[in-house]
Design a protein around this motif. Structure first.
Motif, PDB file in Angstrom:
ATOM      1  N   TYR A 261      35.673  52.991  46.948  1.00 27.44           N
ATOM      2  CA  TYR A 261      35.009  51.954  47.728  1.00 27.44           C
ATOM      3  C   TYR A 261      34.613  50.917  47.819  1.00 27.44           C
ATOM      4  O   TYR A 261      33.330  51.171  47.726  1.00 27.44           O
ATOM      5  N   VAL A 262      34.650  49.794  47.618  1.00 23.10           N
ATOM      6  CA  VAL A 262      33.840  48.273  47.356  1.00 23.10           C
ATOM      7  C   VAL A 262      34.092  47.689  49.068  1.00 23.10           C
ATOM      8  O   VAL A 262      35.274  47.185  49.268  1.00 23.10           O
ATOM      9  N   GLU A 263      33.280  46.836  49.486  1.00 28.80           N
ATOM     10  CA  GLU A 263      32.842  45.937  49.946  1.00 28.80           C
ATOM     11  C   GLU A 263      32.735  44.332  49.144  1.00 28.80           C
ATOM     12  O   GLU A 263      31.582  44.505  48.840  1.00 28.80           O
ATOM     13  N   LEU A 264      32.406  43.439  49.442  1.00 25.69           N
ATOM     14  CA  LEU A 264      32.512  42.359  48.654  1.00 25.69           C
ATOM     15  C   LEU A 264      32.261  41.092  49.977  1.00 25.69           C
ATOM     16  O   LEU A 264      33.428  41.018  50.868  1.00 25.69           O
TER      17      LEU A 264
ATOM     18  N   LEU B 270      43.935  35.056  46.132  1.00 24.60           N
ATOM     19  CA  LEU B 270      44.341  36.671  46.609  1.00 24.60           C
ATOM     20  C   LEU B 270      44.661  36.160  48.339  1.00 24.60           C
ATOM     21  O   LEU B 270      45.766  36.711  48.329  1.00 24.60           O
ATOM     22  N   ILE B 271      44.346  35.122  49.369  1.00 23.31           N
ATOM     23  CA  ILE B 271      44.179  35.245  50.723  1.00 23.31           C
ATOM     24  C   ILE B 271      43.771  34.614  50.927  1.00 23.31           C
ATOM     25  O   ILE B 271      42.836  33.576  50.534  1.00 23.31           O
ATOM     26  N   TYR B 272      43.968  34.086  52.231  1.00 20.80           N
ATOM     27  CA  TYR B 272      43.813  32.534  52.967  1.00 20.80           C
ATOM     28  C   TYR B 272      43.331  32.968  54.600  1.00 20.80           C
ATOM     29  O   TYR B 272      44.577  33.541  55.230  1.00 20.80           O
ATOM     30  N   PHE B 273      42.072  32.417  54.739  1.00 22.87           N
ATOM     31  CA  PHE B 273      42.182  32.994  56.202  1.00 22.87           C
ATOM     32  C   PHE B 273      41.967  31.514  57.147  1.00 22.87           C
ATOM     33  O   PHE B 273      41.426  30.689  56.810  1.00 22.87           O
ATOM     34  N   GLN B 274      42.519  30.915  57.907  1.00 24.72           N
ATOM     35  CA  GLN B 274      42.624  29.398  58.809  1.00 24.72           C
ATOM     36  C   GLN B 274      41.709  29.888  60.035  1.00 24.72           C
ATOM     37  O   GLN B 274      42.608  31.559  61.096  1.00 24.72           O
TER      38      GLN B 274
ATOM     39  N   ASP C  52      48.217  47.337  48.251  1.00 19.26           N
ATOM     40  CA  ASP C  52      47.809  47.152  49.307  1.00 19.26           C
ATOM     41  C   ASP C  52      46.545  48.699  49.605  1.00 19.26           C
ATOM     42  O   ASP C  52      45.833  48.687  50.791  1.00 19.26           O
ATOM     43  N   ARG C  53      46.056  48.635  48.361  1.00 17.69           N
ATOM     44  CA  ARG C  53      44.605  49.106  47.741  1.00 17.69           C
ATOM     45  C   ARG C  53      43.148  47.882  48.630  1.00 17.69           C
ATOM     46  O   ARG C  53      42.560  47.888  48.486  1.00 17.69           O
ATOM     47  N   PHE C  54      43.673  46.353  48.453  1.00 14.48           N
ATOM     48  CA  PHE C  54      42.999  45.141  48.894  1.00 14.48           C
ATOM     49  C   PHE C  54      43.576  44.652  50.250  1.00 14.48           C
ATOM     50  O   PHE C  54      44.748  45.049  50.022  1.00 14.48           O
ATOM     51  N   PHE C  55      42.029  44.513  51.384  1.00 16.41           N
ATOM     52  CA  PHE C  55      42.691  43.927  52.267  1.00 16.41           C
ATOM     53  C   PHE C  55      40.920  43.378  52.837  1.00 16.41           C
ATOM     54  O   PHE C  55      40.086  43.666  52.190  1.00 16.41           O
ATOM     55  N   ALA C  56      41.492  42.212  53.349  1.00 12.92           N
ATOM     56  CA  ALA C  56      40.329  41.617  53.751  1.00 12.92           C
ATOM     57  C   ALA C  56      40.027  41.423  55.414  1.00 12.92           C
ATOM     58  O   ALA C  56      41.328  40.863  56.005  1.00 12.92           O
ATOM     59  N   VAL C  57      38.976  40.812  56.169  1.00 12.68           N
ATOM     60  CA  VAL C  57      39.139  40.721  57.417  1.00 12.68           C
ATOM     61  C   VAL C  57      38.006  39.436  57.519  1.00 12.68           C
ATOM     62  O   VAL C  57      36.857  39.580  56.874  1.00 12.68           O
TER      63      VAL C  57
ATOM     64  N   ILE D  50      37.964  46.791  49.102  1.00 16.93           N
ATOM     65  CA  ILE D  50      38.488  47.645  47.944  1.00 16.93           C
ATOM     66  C   ILE D  50      38.794  48.937  47.743  1.00 16.93           C
ATOM     67  O   ILE D  50      37.329  49.057  48.131  1.00 16.93           O
ATOM     68  N   GLN D  51      39.817  50.085  48.173  1.00 19.56           N
ATOM     69  CA  GLN D  51      39.686  51.459  48.154  1.00 19.56           C
ATOM     70  C   GLN D  51      40.793  52.098  46.615  1.00 19.56           C
ATOM     71  O   GLN D  51      41.580  51.156  46.401  1.00 19.56           O
ATOM     72  N   ARG D  52      39.886  52.794  46.397  1.00 27.42           N
ATOM     73  CA  ARG D  52      40.060  53.672  44.967  1.00 27.42           C
ATOM     74  C   ARG D  52      40.413  52.798  44.465  1.00 27.42           C
ATOM     75  O   ARG D  52      41.194  52.651  42.965  1.00 27.42           O
ATOM     76  N   THR D  53      39.107  51.770  43.855  1.00 26.70           N
ATOM     77  CA  THR D  53      39.366  51.161  42.870  1.00 26.70           C
ATOM     78  C   THR D  53      39.603  51.355  41.557  1.00 26.70           C
ATOM     79  O   THR D  53      39.277  52.579  40.677  1.00 26.70           O
ATOM     80  N   GLU D  54      39.766  50.688  40.780  1.00 29.61           N
ATOM     81  CA  GLU D  54      40.828  50.753  38.876  1.00 29.61           C
ATOM     82  C   GLU D  54      40.287  50.057  38.286  1.00 29.61           C
ATOM     83  O   GLU D  54      39.456  48.904  38.717  1.00 29.61           O
ATOM     84  N   ARG D  55      40.407  50.288  37.084  1.00 28.64           N
ATOM     85  CA  ARG D  55      39.460  50.028  36.210  1.00 28.64           C
ATOM     86  C   ARG D  55      40.019  48.349  36.298  1.00 28.64           C
ATOM     87  O   ARG D  55      39.199  47.447  35.512  1.00 28.64           O
TER      88      ARG D  55
END
Lengths: 114, 114
Positions: free
Chosen positions: B18-21, B46-50, B63-68, B79-84
């Motif tokens: 698992y990684v956090e950026l 990927l994603i946009y926040f307002q 669904d392995r990708f999520f942002a807050v 990013i969960q369960r990262t893949e190459r």
């Protein structure tokens, strides 16, 4: 869906000569168009944008771009290239007012030869 | 003033981890975006926040990708369960609002999944 094409992977130009980096786009409505530059190990830097009005847009570092609606093009130009202009250039588009999702081209590597 | 900052600049992890950026936008910018740039390609949305809410997450690949963005400023891409295949440069950008104002990009986080 919108798309951007940068037909040249690489452009080589001699220092002092004019340069052109080509960009064509496909989008419905009235697009907003952008050019960004990316230097090695650095983030994308904004160069210029076209929203509306004069088709010739002037931006940072002496760059300009011409919006051509009939040809759906937005080519980046500079009258006299510098070695320091060598970088990766990206064209991007959004479909207009209220939109935010930038769609980028693949990029064009510009090499200015001393 | 300070630009967009991203940490870490480089992240090497093993497949399945698992990684956090992290992204720290320009102060006062309400809109925040994440893009992913694979080698030889332009950035992809990927994603946009307002503010605090994810207004558009249509670019997240699965669904392995999520942002807050809990307080409307700093954002974390998880990013969960990262893949190459997740190996890429992850770019964060911010803008004053979601309209035609240009997006200002951070230097990116280079993620390598072994």
């Amino acid at each position: 869906a919108q798309s951007v094409a940068q037909p040249e992977d690489q452009v080589n130009v001699a220092e002092g000569n004019p340069l052109t980096v080509k960009c064509t786009y496909s989008v419905s409505g009235n697009p907003y168009l952008f050019w960004y530059v990316q230097y090695p190990n650095r983030g994308l830097q904004f160069l210029l944008k076209y929203i509306t009005g004069d088709n010739l847009v002037k931006g940072s570092y002496g760059f300009e771009a011409e919006f051509n609606k009939s040809q759906t093009s937005f080519h980046l130009k500079k009258p006299s290239a510098l070695v320091s202009d060598s970088a990766l250039y990206f064209c991007a588009v959004t479909p207009g007012a209220g939109s935010y999702q930038l769609t980028f081209g693949k990029g064009t590597k510009l090499s200015v030869i001393p | 003033g300070a630009g967009v900052s991203q940490t870490p600049s480089n992240k090497v992890t093993e497949k399945g981890k698992y990684v956090e950026l992290r992204c720290d936008p320009i102060s006062g910018h309400t809109a925040l975006y994440w893009y992913r740039q694979s080698l030889g390609q332009g950035p992809e949305f990927l994603i946009y926040f307002q503010g605090t809410g994810a207004a558009d997450d249509s670019g997240l690949p699965n669904d392995r990708f999520f942002a807050v963005r809990p307080e409307g400023s700093v954002s974390t891409l998880k990013i969960q369960r990262t893949e190459r295949g997740d190996s890429a440069v992850y770019l964060c950008a911010s803008s004053f609002d979601r309209t035609y104002n240009e997006q200002f990009f951070g230097p990116g986080t280079r993620l390598t999944v072994l």
